[in-house]
Design a protein around this motif. Sequence first.
Motif, mmCIF file in Angstrom:
data_model
loop_
_atom_site.group_PDB
_atom_site.id
_atom_site.type_symbol
_atom_site.label_atom_id
_atom_site.label_comp_id
_atom_site.label_asym_id
_atom_site.label_seq_id
_atom_site.Cartn_x
_atom_site.Cartn_y
_atom_site.Cartn_z
ATOM 1 N N TRP A 36 -2.738 15.981 -17.860
ATOM 2 C CA TRP A 36 -4.248 16.387 -18.494
ATOM 3 C C TRP A 36 -4.659 17.773 -18.307
ATOM 4 N N LYS A 37 -5.094 18.437 -19.381
ATOM 5 C CA LYS A 37 -5.181 19.687 -19.367
ATOM 6 C C LYS A 37 -6.689 19.963 -20.027
ATOM 7 N N VAL B 14 -10.863 12.121 -14.094
ATOM 8 C CA VAL B 14 -10.373 11.755 -15.481
ATOM 9 C C VAL B 14 -8.696 11.505 -15.516
ATOM 10 N N ALA B 15 -8.231 12.450 -14.768
ATOM 11 C CA ALA B 15 -6.688 12.541 -14.695
ATOM 12 C C ALA B 15 -6.118 11.370 -14.202
ATOM 13 N N LYS B 16 -6.809 10.932 -13.032
ATOM 14 C CA LYS B 16 -6.430 9.687 -12.341
ATOM 15 C C LYS B 16 -6.772 8.508 -13.229
ATOM 16 N N ALA C 222 -21.754 20.141 -18.829
ATOM 17 C CA ALA C 222 -21.267 20.000 -17.373
ATOM 18 C C ALA C 222 -22.202 18.963 -16.620
ATOM 19 N N ASP C 223 -23.458 18.811 -17.446
ATOM 20 C CA ASP C 223 -24.223 17.588 -16.970
ATOM 21 C C ASP C 223 -23.585 16.171 -17.283
ATOM 22 N N TRP C 224 -23.209 16.180 -18.441
ATOM 23 C CA TRP C 224 -22.443 15.086 -18.707
ATOM 24 C C TRP C 224 -21.127 14.678 -17.825
ATOM 25 N N ARG C 225 -20.352 15.577 -17.685
ATOM 26 C CA ARG C 225 -19.350 15.466 -16.724
ATOM 27 C C ARG C 225 -19.539 15.096 -15.622
ATOM 28 N N ALA C 226 -20.779 15.540 -14.963
ATOM 29 C CA ALA C 226 -21.003 15.317 -13.695
ATOM 30 C C ALA C 226 -21.282 13.692 -13.442
ATOM 31 N N GLY C 227 -21.995 13.025 -14.703
ATOM 32 C CA GLY C 227 -22.377 11.779 -14.451
ATOM 33 C C GLY C 227 -21.673 10.572 -15.211
ATOM 34 N N VAL C 228 -20.648 11.039 -16.009
ATOM 35 C CA VAL C 228 -19.950 9.904 -16.812
ATOM 36 C C VAL C 228 -19.260 9.035 -16.279
ATOM 37 N N ALA C 229 -19.123 7.850 -16.337
ATOM 38 C CA ALA C 229 -18.080 6.826 -15.781
ATOM 39 C C ALA C 229 -16.937 7.160 -16.381
ATOM 40 N N MET C 230 -16.019 6.553 -15.701
ATOM 41 C CA MET C 230 -14.716 6.568 -16.060
ATOM 42 C C MET C 230 -13.999 5.464 -16.786
ATOM 43 N N ASP C 231 -14.968 4.584 -17.479
ATOM 44 C CA ASP C 231 -14.693 3.229 -18.138
ATOM 45 C C ASP C 231 -13.802 3.626 -19.319
ATOM 46 N N LYS C 232 -14.252 4.671 -20.126
ATOM 47 C CA LYS C 232 -13.872 4.895 -21.626
ATOM 48 C C LYS C 232 -12.269 5.766 -21.144
ATOM 49 N N PHE C 233 -12.213 6.372 -20.459
ATOM 50 C CA PHE C 233 -11.059 6.965 -19.962
ATOM 51 C C PHE C 233 -9.950 6.049 -19.504
ATOM 52 N N LYS C 234 -10.425 5.053 -18.748
ATOM 53 C CA LYS C 234 -9.279 3.885 -18.457
ATOM 54 C C LYS C 234 -8.966 3.006 -19.870
ATOM 55 N N GLU C 235 -10.102 2.840 -20.483
ATOM 56 C CA GLU C 235 -9.678 2.170 -21.712
ATOM 57 C C GLU C 235 -8.737 2.898 -22.744
ATOM 58 N N LEU C 236 -8.637 3.988 -22.418
ATOM 59 C CA LEU C 236 -7.742 4.801 -23.416
ATOM 60 C C LEU C 236 -6.438 5.169 -22.726
ATOM 61 N N ARG C 237 -6.400 5.126 -21.496
ATOM 62 C CA ARG C 237 -4.966 4.951 -20.813
ATOM 63 C C ARG C 237 -4.429 3.461 -21.113
ATOM 64 N N LYS C 238 -5.181 2.345 -21.234
ATOM 65 C CA LYS C 238 -4.808 1.153 -21.221
ATOM 66 C C LYS C 238 -3.942 1.062 -22.765
ATOM 67 N N ILE C 239 -4.845 1.684 -23.733
ATOM 68 C CA ILE C 239 -4.505 1.600 -25.100
ATOM 69 C C ILE C 239 -3.179 2.254 -25.295
ATOM 70 N N TYR C 240 -3.066 3.418 -24.711
ATOM 71 C CA TYR C 240 -1.692 4.296 -24.768
ATOM 72 C C TYR C 240 -0.715 3.593 -24.098
ATOM 73 N N MET D 120 -4.450 17.163 -24.134
ATOM 74 C CA MET D 120 -5.315 18.497 -23.902
ATOM 75 C C MET D 120 -6.618 17.881 -24.254
ATOM 76 N N GLY D 121 -7.620 18.474 -23.251
ATOM 77 C CA GLY D 121 -9.104 18.690 -23.537
ATOM 78 C C GLY D 121 -9.883 17.543 -24.407
ATOM 79 N N GLY D 122 -10.124 17.856 -25.552
ATOM 80 C CA GLY D 122 -11.259 17.473 -26.220
ATOM 81 C C GLY D 122 -11.008 15.896 -26.707
ATOM 82 N N ALA D 123 -9.856 15.601 -26.883
ATOM 83 C CA ALA D 123 -9.502 14.386 -27.545
ATOM 84 C C ALA D 123 -9.897 13.115 -26.576
ATOM 85 N N ALA D 124 -9.487 13.113 -25.436
ATOM 86 C CA ALA D 124 -10.206 12.164 -24.530
ATOM 87 C C ALA D 124 -11.580 12.363 -24.235
ATOM 88 N N GLU D 125 -12.027 13.426 -24.040
ATOM 89 C CA GLU D 125 -13.660 13.711 -23.749
ATOM 90 C C GLU D 125 -14.429 13.117 -25.131
#
Length: 312
Positions: free
Chosen positions: A137-138, A157-159, A109-127, A82-87
């Motif tokens: 993802w909720k 982000v979900a992907k 909203a501005d941050w979401r529109a421009g953020v790269a997916m690298d940290k989310f991919k990194e988190l996926r790999k760690i998990y 859910m939400g905040g942990a990944a963000e």
Amino acid sequence: MKNQNISRRQFIGAGAIAATGMLFLSNTSFAASFLRVANKPNSVINGVQIGVITYSFRSMPGTAEDLLKYCIDCNINAIELMGGAAENYAGAPKRVADQSGTDFAQKTADWRAGVAMDKFKELRKIYNDAGVSIYAWKPNALGATNTDAEIDYAFNVAKALGCNQVTVELPEEAQTKRLGDFGAKHKMMLGYHAHTQATPTLWDTALNQSKYNGINLDIGHYASGTSSSPIPFIEKYHDRITSMHIKDRKFHDGPNAPWGAGDTPIKEVLQLMKKKKYKFPATIELEYTIPTGSDAVTEVKKCRAYAADALK
């Protein structure tokens, strides 16, 4: 919710940033800590994937690091995040003193529109390296007031996290049409969640709007709201159920209860999933009041043990 419980909206918005008792000096040491786990978790029981939603741990520190540790402690290898942990892990803006809600929403909203997916991919790999998959993802980025860029962000982000679905509270018909179109664009399912307003036909409009609109069924809420078994509904709509929340509640809009103490046919539902070989996950959602002297991890372990016994 009562006592220590908070609403999903509060939980998602807050992001649960409190520090864990474990000390992670860097992302590298965080990853290394879990790679040293000798026995990776496994909660696939007789073909049924038992998962957990992070809302179950809302009474405890809730960073991405914490949540992974809880999964491992509970021997659960799949999570609806859910939400905040990944963000927060990815560096989302934090609301500062005297900042208006409107200003914070715009900054987010501005941050979401421009953020790269690298940290989310990194988190996926760690998990994943620790043996835990993130199947849903909720976020709080799928509402009627969210921009199209934010909704694209939610799917992206979900992907990046490796999910096969996003989940969201069931909105008005105009929004399920809008989200269904985004689902088609991203080729990803949406699972719409309902509470005791659930009826056998509640999701029909959304399902007819898009093949990417699906059901995130909560069998406890369904049983409590309809005062009936959810099994006929599951059998009818199994091919549109993306994931299922498991909890126990009493009929007639009754309270949450420890598993086995309410009217929700948890064992029968899990046996149906086993018999029919349904592939959507059964997600533990701890919502009953945690007994004095216990904690969320201990209670989720009890829920997992109940599910394992039901699936023998």
